[in-house]
Design an enzyme around this catalytic site. Structure first.
Site, PDB file in Angstrom:
ATOM      1  N   HIS A 270       0.727  -1.289   0.020  1.00 39.27           N
ATOM      2  CA  HIS A 270       0.040  -0.047  -0.186  1.00 39.27           C
ATOM      3  C   HIS A 270       0.836   1.086  -0.085  1.00 39.27           C
ATOM      4  O   HIS A 270       1.489   1.796   1.051  1.00 39.27           O
ATOM      5  CB  HIS A 270      -0.942  -0.013   1.161  1.00 39.27           C
ATOM      6  CG  HIS A 270      -1.650  -1.212   1.307  1.00 39.27           C
ATOM      7  ND1 HIS A 270      -2.945  -1.251   1.136  1.00 39.27           N
ATOM      8  CD2 HIS A 270      -1.357  -2.428   1.717  1.00 39.27           C
ATOM      9  CE1 HIS A 270      -3.537  -2.494   1.403  1.00 39.27           C
ATOM     10  NE2 HIS A 270      -2.536  -3.229   1.847  1.00 39.27           N
TER      11      HIS A 270
ATOM     12  N   HIS B 297      -1.166  -1.438   7.414  1.00 36.50           N
ATOM     13  CA  HIS B 297      -0.849  -1.577   5.925  1.00 36.50           C
ATOM     14  C   HIS B 297       0.042  -0.371   5.502  1.00 36.50           C
ATOM     15  O   HIS B 297       0.680  -0.592   4.321  1.00 36.50           O
ATOM     16  CB  HIS B 297      -2.139  -1.691   5.046  1.00 36.50           C
ATOM     17  CG  HIS B 297      -3.101  -0.472   5.279  1.00 36.50           C
ATOM     18  ND1 HIS B 297      -4.240  -0.405   6.230  1.00 36.50           N
ATOM     19  CD2 HIS B 297      -3.324   0.713   4.546  1.00 36.50           C
ATOM     20  CE1 HIS B 297      -4.803   0.428   5.927  1.00 36.50           C
ATOM     21  NE2 HIS B 297      -4.323   1.273   5.009  1.00 36.50           N
TER      22      HIS B 297
ATOM     23  N   PRO C 245      -4.634  -5.748  11.892  1.00 35.48           N
ATOM     24  CA  PRO C 245      -6.244  -5.715  12.152  1.00 35.48           C
ATOM     25  C   PRO C 245      -6.340  -4.317  12.404  1.00 35.48           C
ATOM     26  O   PRO C 245      -5.798  -3.638  13.463  1.00 35.48           O
ATOM     27  CB  PRO C 245      -6.230  -6.905  13.051  1.00 35.48           C
ATOM     28  CG  PRO C 245      -5.190  -7.579  13.188  1.00 35.48           C
ATOM     29  CD  PRO C 245      -4.064  -6.700  12.780  1.00 35.48           C
TER      30      PRO C 245
ATOM     31  N   HIS D 207      -3.717   3.096  -2.927  1.00 33.25           N
ATOM     32  CA  HIS D 207      -3.943   2.644  -1.692  1.00 33.25           C
ATOM     33  C   HIS D 207      -3.857   1.280  -1.453  1.00 33.25           C
ATOM     34  O   HIS D 207      -2.900   0.638  -0.523  1.00 33.25           O
ATOM     35  CB  HIS D 207      -5.404   2.893  -1.201  1.00 33.25           C
ATOM     36  CG  HIS D 207      -5.738   2.296   0.141  1.00 33.25           C
ATOM     37  ND1 HIS D 207      -5.458   3.025   1.361  1.00 33.25           N
ATOM     38  CD2 HIS D 207      -6.278   1.212   0.354  1.00 33.25           C
ATOM     39  CE1 HIS D 207      -5.914   2.125   2.294  1.00 33.25           C
ATOM     40  NE2 HIS D 207      -6.279   1.152   1.899  1.00 33.25           N
TER      41      HIS D 207
ATOM     42  N   GLU E 160     -14.922  -5.851  26.064  1.00 33.96           N
ATOM     43  CA  GLU E 160     -14.225  -7.005  25.955  1.00 33.96           C
ATOM     44  C   GLU E 160     -12.863  -6.776  25.113  1.00 33.96           C
ATOM     45  O   GLU E 160     -11.713  -7.052  25.529  1.00 33.96           O
ATOM     46  CB  GLU E 160     -14.768  -8.227  25.981  1.00 33.96           C
ATOM     47  CG  GLU E 160     -15.997  -8.793  26.943  1.00 33.96           C
ATOM     48  CD  GLU E 160     -17.193  -8.108  26.653  1.00 33.96           C
ATOM     49  OE1 GLU E 160     -18.109  -8.702  27.612  1.00 33.96           O
ATOM     50  OE2 GLU E 160     -17.310  -7.157  25.724  1.00 33.96           O
TER      51      GLU E 160
ATOM     52  N   HIS F 131     -24.712 -17.945  27.346  1.00 29.68           N
ATOM     53  CA  HIS F 131     -23.416 -17.742  28.311  1.00 29.68           C
ATOM     54  C   HIS F 131     -22.750 -19.106  28.668  1.00 29.68           C
ATOM     55  O   HIS F 131     -21.876 -18.967  29.263  1.00 29.68           O
ATOM     56  CB  HIS F 131     -24.343 -17.097  29.592  1.00 29.68           C
ATOM     57  CG  HIS F 131     -24.487 -15.581  29.489  1.00 29.68           C
ATOM     58  ND1 HIS F 131     -25.194 -15.291  28.517  1.00 29.68           N
ATOM     59  CD2 HIS F 131     -24.195 -14.691  30.262  1.00 29.68           C
ATOM     60  CE1 HIS F 131     -25.575 -14.015  28.438  1.00 29.68           C
ATOM     61  NE2 HIS F 131     -24.724 -13.455  29.473  1.00 29.68           N
TER      62      HIS F 131
END
Length: 690
Positions: free
Chosen positions: A30, A70, A132, A278, A434, A495
């Protein structure tokens, strides 16, 4: 180059061309964001970042996180031009620069120090693994938390040891990810003034212009969170960039977001707002045009004018070296004035623990009623945290249930000063976040703290990306997961975890420990605290489990080998082996009593950790599970996948083949066949099959 000197422009354009050349040679990558964001990053590094290139692990360095992973060539170019040294811990005795020009020429190639996305512990100067989107932002919050905690805990009058800042460069994709929103909310609540996110708003993602999927007012959103927000209208205006960074440095009551408006591959007219720039190489024609536009010879590649690294050395390098030298002198004086605190600071930096810390581990008397392992874990955690002052962590709004509250005098809550706590506090309240919790704990661990996060096992699904990254980075993160099985009972299948244990075990490097009683819990913590480069998950029960009489049965220290013979036939020659983890070990023990009463010799193996057991030598593994004994039964209230490796070809597996159900725990166990009588029945079938 608006408001830039000739040398500024040359440095910025060198960054751009290194990125474009590397991506072109690799035929992947990129180039756009590194080119467009080059002035933004350059201005920060040259004018504000306090970082000594000769000491990339200096404790009080400013942190720069490239969340937009990236755009890795932006970071590699900066590391190379700044002359950052390769850390001995990462590079061994090679005594080389972190990123050489040859490394850049081998961008994205096998064993290169310049992989496609930045990787911690592979390349010095990379503070955390990113890729990520959103993860770098959330991890930077943990780094900022650690910085404020270290300052509140160890700074003294005339000894300002810790005052570093954390900068994270992000893009449109980061801002779309939910983990970034969780983290932004948490950072605002904690009023972290040492945190600066730099949003490179170029309005391009892989699919094209962002207006096809993204139309919110990001500045307004962050103002609503409670951030300080400032905007730079033109990424090429380094005067405006410099002013924005100064605004951040003067803001002392909240985190800062700097919105920088840029164009992909900024400045080259044929590349404006091009998705191609990109997500793929520019191509030979476009690259030649860009080089001509930026004043570089189109027939040459990977050009670094001599003046560029010299300029970096004279500014960022000299500033960082002077700050580091002054800090080393201050630390030496601090060790004399505050010797005990000095030892703690040195231990945090070295990644060591206080002497005799293991003596704090409690032992528990035999008790047929016993304790839930979440309760015994809480007792062990509190004992250790009093002996190891840099244990800090909390839960995703579940501390009363996970039993992770640090309850001793002085533990306090980590909150913005003047609220319900202050930055001295060691109890983190992550809220119902979380994913951000696990990312923040990664950042805290990267900063040297023994950090932990906790929640219900089922909600590891909400935090998978951050948990996985703790393993990729080889961080000694401590995950505490409770409510570990269908034993959750009335809360029902939403759960009751089924596949979560298996999914944690599937993560390379992760040590999963599901202890069977309170003393195994204590031994699990012993293992976890000794881990240097592996994350661990301690998986605990909601319901009480009997505390085994260790005078009658094997010592819990066998946990360190992953599996051990807890109860055996008198002659050591059982007819059947029952293998369990966690709460199912007591079930196996009850079944063994029934088998013995019928004259059947049975062995019970407690197997709290597949990973640790598989690392033992063959002789030990065969002593626990003799190849000659093929009548085996594994018992775990979770997915049966993977248990065949221990059950063997003719063994039997008692597990869950469906989701759970809502009912009292005894009724749920009866319904799914987790009873002593069923284990006995299946054991007899295994003996017949063997």
């Amino acid at each position: 180059m608006s408001d830039a000197t000739d040398i500024d422009q040359l440095c910025i354009n060198t960054i751009r061309m290194l990125a474009a050349d590397a991506v072109q040679k690799a035929k992947s990558g990129h180039p756009g964001t590194p080119m467009g964001a080059a002035p933004t990053a350059y201005t920060l590094w040259q004018r504000h970042l306090t970082y000594d290139p000769a000491a990339p692990e200096w404790m009080n360095r400013d942190r720069f996180v490239l969340s937009v992973g990236h755009a890795s060539m932006l970071l590699y170019s900066l590391i190379h031009l700044a002359g950052i040294e390769g850390s001995p811990e990462v590079y061994g005795d090679s005594n080389r620069k972190a990123v050489t020009l040859d490394d850049i020429e081998h961008f994205r190639q096998l064993e290169s120090r310049c992989p496609g996305h930045p990787e911690y512990r592979l390349t010095s100067g990379v503070e955390t693994t990113t890729g990520p989107l959103g993860q770098g932002l959330a991890t930077s919050v943990g780094m900022a938390i650690a910085g404020k905690w270290l300052a509140a805990t160890y700074n003294r009058p005339d000894f300002k040891l810790f005052d570093y800042n954390v900068y994270a460069l992000c893009g449109d994709g980061d801002m779309m990810e939910g983990v970034a929103s969780e983290a932004a909310s948490l950072a605002a609540h904690l009023s972290l003034p040492n945190l600066c996110w730099i949003y490179d708003s170029n309005r391009v993602t892989i699919e094209g212009m962002t207006d096809i999927a993204y139309s919110e007012d990001v500045a307004a959103r962050f103002l609503a969170y409670g951030w300080n927000v400032t905007t730079v209208a033109d990424a090429n205006d380094i005067i405006a960039l410099d002013r924005a960074y100064q605004v951040f440095l003067k803001t002392n009551d909240r985190p800062t977001l700097i919105v920088v408006h840029s164009h992909i591959a900024y400045g080259a007219p044929t590349l404006q707002d091009s998705p191609k720039a990109h997500g793929e190489p520019l191509g030979e024609k476009e690259l030649r045009g860009a080089k001509e536009f930026y004043g570089f010879d189109p027939d040459k590649s990977f050009v670094v004018p001599d003046a560029v690294p010299k300029h970096f050395a004279a500014n960022m390098g000299a500033r960082g070296a002077a700050a580091h030298a002054a800090w080393d002198k201050l630390l030496a004086e601090y060790r004399t004035a505050h010797p005990e605190l000095g030892k703690q600071v040195d231990a945090i930096h070295a990644g060591t623990l206080p002497e005799d810390w293991e003596s704090a581990l409690p032992s528990f008397p035999a008790d047929a009623k016993g304790l839930a392992t979440r309760d015994s874990s809480g007792k062990v955690l509190n004992a250790l945290a009093q002996r190891i002052p840099w244990i800090i962590g909390g839960a995703a709004d579940l501390a009363p249930s996970t039993k992770t509250n640090l309850a001793f005098e002085g533990a306090g809550s980590f909150e913005a000063p003047g609220t319900v706590g202050d930055y001295h506090g060691r109890n983190m309240h992550f809220g119902v976040r979380e994913h951000a919790m696990c990312a923040a704990v990664n950042g805290m661990t990267l900063s040297g703290l023994k950090a932990f996060g906790s929640g219900f096992l089922i909600f590891t699904d909400y935090a998978r990306g951050s948990i996985r990254l703790s393993a990729i980075m080889e961080l000694s993160v401590i995950h505490i997961w409770t409510h570990d099985s269908i034993g959750v009972g009335e809360d029902g299948p939403t759960h009751q975890p089924i596949e979560q244990l298996l999914s944690l075990r599937a993560i390379p490097g992760m040590v999963v420990l599901r202890p069977a009683d309170a003393n195994e819990v204590s031994e699990a913590w012993r293992v976890v605290m000794n881990l240097k480069h592996r994350p661990a998950a301690i998986v605990c029960s909601r319901q009480p489990l009997p505390t085994v009489d260790r005078n009658a049965f094997a010592a819990a220290s066998g946990l360190a080998k992953g599996a051990y013979v807890l109860a055996d036939a008198p002659d050591g020659k059982p007819s059947v082996i029952l293998i369990g983890t966690g709460s199912e070990v007591s079930l196996c023990m009850a079944a063994r009593e029934k088998l013995v009463a019928e004259g059947i010799a049975a062995r019970v193996v407690s197997m709290p950790s597949w990973e640790l057991f598989d690392e033992q030598d063959q002789a030990y593994r065969d002593s626990v599970l003799p190849p000659s004994i093929t009548a085996r039964v594994t018992v775990e209230q979770a997915s049966p996948i993977g248990w065949d490796r221990y059950a063997g070809r003719t063994g039997k597996i008692i597990g869950m083949h469906s989701f759970g159900m809502s009912a009292p725990i005894a009724a749920v166990a009866q319904h799914f066949g987790f009873t002593p009588d069923r284990v006995v029945e299946i054991a007899k079938q295994a003996m017949a099959a063997g």
